[in-house]
Structures are given as C-alpha cells and as structure tokens.
Design a protein around this motif. Sequence first.
Motif, short mmCIF file in Angstrom:
data_model
loop_
_atom_site.label_atom_id
_atom_site.label_comp_id
_atom_site.label_asym_id
_atom_site.label_seq_id
_atom_site.Cartn_x
_atom_site.Cartn_y
_atom_site.Cartn_z
N HIS A 189 0.87 -1.17 0.00
CA HIS A 189 0.00 0.00 0.00
C HIS A 189 0.91 1.21 0.00
N ASP A 193 -4.27 6.48 3.36
CA ASP A 193 -5.72 6.60 3.19
C ASP A 193 -6.27 7.53 4.26
N HIS A 272 -7.15 8.23 -1.18
CA HIS A 272 -5.86 7.56 -1.22
C HIS A 272 -4.87 8.57 -1.79
#
Length: 316
Positions: A189, A193, A272
């Motif tokens: 990732h 977020d 994001h």
Amino acid sequence: MSSDGRAKQLNNIYPGDQFKISLDDNHNLKKIIYKPVSANPMIITYSKKRFRFLTINVQPTAGITHSTIVITKSLNYDAKEFGIEAEIIKLMVDNFSWELDFRRDLSKGDKFILAWNGSDKPLAMIYVGNRRTISLFSYKDAKGKTNYYQVNGKTLNDSFFFAPLKYDRISSGFQKRRFHPIKKTWKSHRGTDFAAPQGRPIYAAAKGIIRHVAVLSGYGNVVYIDHGTHLTTVYAHMARFEKGLRSGHRVSKGQVIGYVGSTGMSTGPHLHYEIRVDGVHKDPEKYSPPKQLNVPQGSMAEFVRVAKEVLAKLNI
Ligand SMILES: [Zn+2]
C-alpha cells in the motif's frame, strides 16, 4: 595559432583564468575551454591539424555578463547547443518547472537569460515568454547554500500541506505489504488513506501542474499533480473531479481539485494520497517535501537592490 586574431587573447593569461582540456579516445587534444576571469569564455577545438576559436556569446553589461538562450526546440536542446553546462541546465529545469510546463508552455522565441558575475552558478536566471516573465536571483544562505529566489525573497517551490483535505482519521498507512481487502492478496500500500465523508473537498497539496485527470480501474477517479521536476502527488478514489480540471492546468496550493468518494478498488469513502519523488513512492506520514525558502528579513534590502540592478542592466 597566430593566424586567428582571437588567439592573441592567449598572450594575456591572468591568475584565476581557467582551462578545461578534453582529449579524444586516442588521447589526442580535442577541445580546450578557456574561461578568463574578465572576458568571454572561449572554446578552442583542434582537428585536422588546425585550431579553431569560438568565443561563447556572452554579452558584457557593466560588471555582469549575460547569455541569452532563444528557444527553437526545447530548453534542454537549445541550452546545450548554446554551450550551457548540463549542471546549469538542470538548475534551470529544477527551478522553472515549478511554474512552467516545459512540454506545453514554451514557445519558439521564448528566452532564458542567464546573468553571470564570475562565479560558477548564474547570478540570475530569467525566463521571458510571450505572456510572462519569471526572474530568479541567487542568494547564498547562512549555511553557504545557494538557492534561487524571486524578487519577493521567496523560492519558486511551494511548501506542502500534510493532508490535502480535512480528514476524520488515517484508515490505512503506507505499507510495503498488506492484505488487500478486495483482492484478498498480499499487496503493498504505497500511500496514505484519509477517511472522510463522501463529497468532502480535496485540495492540491502544493502548487503544481495537473499531469493526469483519469478514470482507472484501481484508483477510480484520480488526479496526478507534478510539483517541479521531482515531486508528484496522486489523489485517488474521488467521487468526482472539480469542474473544468484538465491536464496541463496550473493549480495553486489549496485549490479544490475534486471530492472524496469510493470509486475504483475501494471499500468506503476515503482519499488515497501518494507522494512520489522521481517516481519512487514515499510515506506521506513520514516524508516532508522541501519547503519554500525565504531570504532572511535582514538581507532583503540588499537582495532586492541587486535584483533590481540586474533587471535594469538587462533592460527587463
Ligand atoms: Zn489507499
């Protein structure tokens, strides 16, 4: 050598004058760059048993010299043709790319003027285009680092917001590996977020140039912003884009670019957000981009005086 009048300049070499000598693959003399302290640099080439002399086109203006690069193709191409060193071209690109999209904004006939006062780096770098002029002046800070500042005493780059929206919480951080909630696989990732209600405005984290406004399967509605040549920020899963947003547009820090949503591969409304440096993803919670710098108050008067003097001498 005496057959060329310019060679006579070599009869008067002074302390501080510099020579750079390059050899070809067979160690034969190829080129000499002669940089006198008090005159224009000269390139001396040697081939077919003949010396050739080329004085680099810098025009002296009362104490400072300047070189004018006129754009015919691109800054990179024209500056190189003009004999500007790669390091100086990089300096120009790194600074001006905060305001200029080199792919779109430059037109034939635009000029870049470099003013010199004897040091390795230019005293001033000035872009003169059809619609605007951007003038940057060197200033050496207390740590001895030279940067380029506008006449208002600020560098052309911008400081970044930590978060490009008002968020409720960080729902997922930057991770090399995480179990993806939708794909059900381990995946990295590479952003942060920020959970926030559907429709909340998202801002440009710093001024920049919109690179992409796109709809992608994973990112959903996504905006990419370039900030200078090295930094890019990415804003994904937007509900919608701000009206009229197009790639190539300049945006200011805090300008609304879109609204929080859950488009693409997403489990709920959030932004994001990614920061990339030369294409490498950085953790937005840990990485702080370089900040805008200021000429210290105490040095401003002298800085502005020199800047105005340079502009006056160059008739800008
Ligand atoms: Zn994410």
